[in-house]
Design a protein around this motif. Structure first.
Motif, mmCIF file in Angstrom:
data_model
loop_
_atom_site.group_PDB
_atom_site.id
_atom_site.type_symbol
_atom_site.label_atom_id
_atom_site.label_comp_id
_atom_site.label_asym_id
_atom_site.label_seq_id
_atom_site.Cartn_x
_atom_site.Cartn_y
_atom_site.Cartn_z
ATOM 1 N N ARG A 50 -32.951 20.104 -9.418
ATOM 2 C CA ARG A 50 -34.371 19.824 -9.227
ATOM 3 C C ARG A 50 -34.582 18.327 -9.074
ATOM 4 O O ARG A 50 -33.816 17.515 -9.605
ATOM 5 N N ASN A 92 -37.733 16.039 -9.796
ATOM 6 C CA ASN A 92 -39.093 16.013 -10.305
ATOM 7 C C ASN A 92 -39.975 14.985 -9.597
ATOM 8 O O ASN A 92 -41.198 15.033 -9.711
ATOM 9 N N VAL A 99 -37.278 22.191 -6.188
ATOM 10 C CA VAL A 99 -36.065 22.742 -6.771
ATOM 11 C C VAL A 99 -35.202 23.268 -5.637
ATOM 12 O O VAL A 99 -35.714 23.744 -4.623
ATOM 13 N N CYS A 131 -38.376 31.790 -5.279
ATOM 14 C CA CYS A 131 -38.476 30.716 -6.241
ATOM 15 C C CYS A 131 -39.587 31.079 -7.236
ATOM 16 O O CYS A 131 -40.614 31.652 -6.834
#
Length: 125
Positions: A72, A74, A79, A96
């Motif tokens: 991932r 951020n 992701v 997802c």
């Protein structure tokens, strides 16, 4: 409303690779647990990979261990699922999902609050 948008699916030959991406809307992405689920016709949707909100902990179903990698970013609210050495049995729709409860355990479908629309992955033999 949180939106998840998957991309990167397609048709690939046995032994090939694909990278799935999932972009998540909103400011709370960094607090979500994330998972990638696979739906095969006639079977229940199962989690193939999961990642904690910090990214420090990951989960893989046995059938993909050593071949798939979840990660991932951020800073990008995204992701990823890197899939290598793909097999025909990996064929399915990949979803997802995001879980608001960052401290939850387990990767069942019921634990996840938000879902993408899915992306088809087809591995030809």
């Amino acid at each position: 409303q949180v939106q998840l948008v998957e991309s990167g699916g397609g048709l690939v030959q046995d032994g090939g690779s694909l990278r799935l991406s999932c972009a998540v809307s909103g400011r709370a992405f960094k607090t979500y647990r994330m998972g990638w689920f696979r739906q095969i016709p006639g079977k229940e949707r199962e989690c193939v990979a999961g990642i904690s909100w910090t990214g420090s902990s990951t989960y893989y179903v046995d059938s993909v261990k050593g071949r798939f990698t979840i990660s991932r970013d951020n800073t990008k609210n995204t992701v990823y699922l890197q899939m290598n050495t793909l097999k025909p049995e990996d064929t399915g729709v990949y979803y997802c999902a995001a879980d608001k409860n960052r401290y939850a355990r387990g990767y069942s479908m019921a634990a996840f609050d938000y879902w993408g629309q899915g992306t088809q992955v087809t591995v030809s033999s």
